[in-house]
Design a protein around this motif. Structure first.
Motif, short mmCIF file in Angstrom:
data_model
loop_
_atom_site.label_atom_id
_atom_site.label_comp_id
_atom_site.label_asym_id
_atom_site.label_seq_id
_atom_site.Cartn_x
_atom_site.Cartn_y
_atom_site.Cartn_z
N LYS A 1 0.68 -1.04 0.40
CA LYS A 1 0.31 -0.61 -0.33
C LYS A 1 0.36 1.21 0.29
O LYS A 1 0.56 2.37 0.78
CB LYS A 1 -1.40 0.00 0.78
N ARG B 1 -4.67 3.95 -5.86
CA ARG B 1 -5.41 2.04 -5.80
C ARG B 1 -5.17 1.61 -7.15
O ARG B 1 -4.66 0.70 -7.03
CB ARG B 1 -6.88 2.81 -5.91
N ARG C 1 -2.16 -0.96 -6.38
CA ARG C 1 -1.80 -1.36 -5.64
C ARG C 1 -2.11 -2.44 -5.62
O ARG C 1 -3.72 -2.89 -5.59
CB ARG C 1 -2.72 -0.82 -4.09
#
Length: 304
Positions: free
Chosen positions: A156, A161, A164
């Protein structure tokens, strides 16, 4: 004489000189000192940017169809770690042509070609996917730097996003597709060393050092540890649970943040009360590793 204001559609963004002339802006207005020229044929308002995103946004009017940001430029835009030397010295923007348009050839731009780059719209820019950026960086990165970026992709670290992932599966698929290309061997070696749950570049660097130091067993990463009575002890950066040995990388934030400093002491005391030994490692240890190697061989378990 007061400068004539630019049309609304040209304010606050980079624009092509040809578009400004077509909008009725006089040629002498485009030579005024309140405008800068980020690239030949472009003008923009404001000060010369130092951040990567603004520099990329400045170039957008000249990109055209079938071009996108790639390689280390894309990696940094996705919030992925690149070697410090690369960030400091490779200041060119990397742009890849994905269609019939040839790669750009301009000062400050490093051009590339690719017939199958997956392009995403991110931060208002066309950028290759995070996985593709990892593969492209294999053209110039060493194995350890690719492991660091790979650890970031399955953790992370990135605030974005799409950069990840929760498993190694997507990384393995990229490595398989990369066979036969430049950097394929380094990418394959890196994949074998990528691990989930590494939380910083220095943690990854420390893990790689430990594993290579006398063929030691790989440690657990950032796992919750509990005392015999079930009370919570904390999450060591790296740990050998059976031997009750924790390894912590101490970055400067551990020293300058009062709350982190106090929390670290309390956690170490909890582990010590349960019979754990904590090895503390700093950047100086990794830079001059002879003493660290000796400590690792004395206290950490060898590979079976």
């Amino acid at each position: 004489m007061q400068k004539r204001e630019l049309p609304a559609e040209l304010r606050g963004t980079a624009f092509r000189v040809s578009d400004a002339l077509e909008s009725g802006v006089a040629a002498h207005r485009l030579r005024a000192l309140d405008l800068r020229s980020p690239h030949s044929g472009l003008r923009s308002t404001g000060e010369t940017p130092t951040d990567l995103l603004t520099r990329c946004l400045d170039l957008v009017p000249l990109l055209g169809e079938g071009r996108c940001f790639s390689h280390t430029t894309a990696a940094q835009l996705w919030g992925l770690p690149v070697p410090l030397g690369t960030a400091l010295h490779d200041t060119n923007l990397h742009v890849t042509s994905t269609g019939p348009t040839r790669e750009p050839r301009r000062p400050g731009i490093t051009g590339h070609r690719s017939a199958d780059a997956l392009v995403m719209n991110h931060l208002g820019l066309p950028i290759v996917s995070p996985l593709r950026a990892w593969g492209q960086c294999a053209e110039t990165f060493g194995v350890d730097d690719l492991v660091i970026m790979g650890d970031a992709l399955v953790s992370k670290w990135s605030p974005h996003r799409p950069a990840r992932f929760r498993t190694l599966r997507q990384l393995a698929q990229l490595v398989q597709r990369w066979e036969g290309r430049r950097g394929a061997l380094a990418l394959r070696e890196a994949l074998a060393l990528v691990r989930l749950r590494s939380w910083s570049p220095k943690e990854t660097e420390l893990r790689l050092f430990i594993v290579r130091c006398g063929r030691l067993e790989p440690p657990e990463l950032n796992r919750r540890m509990y005392a015999a009575d079930g009370s919570y002890l904390g999450r060591p950066d790296l740990a050998y649970r059976d031997r009750k040995i924790g390894i912590e990388y101490e970055g400067d934030y551990h020293r300058v943040s009062a709350s982190t400093f106090r929390s670290d002491i309390a956690r170490r005391e909890r582990f010590a009360d349960d019979g754990w030994r904590t090895l503390r490692v700093t950047g100086d240890d990794l830079a001059s590793p002879a003493e660290l190697e000796s400590r690792c061989r004395r206290f950490l378990p060898p590979a079976a």
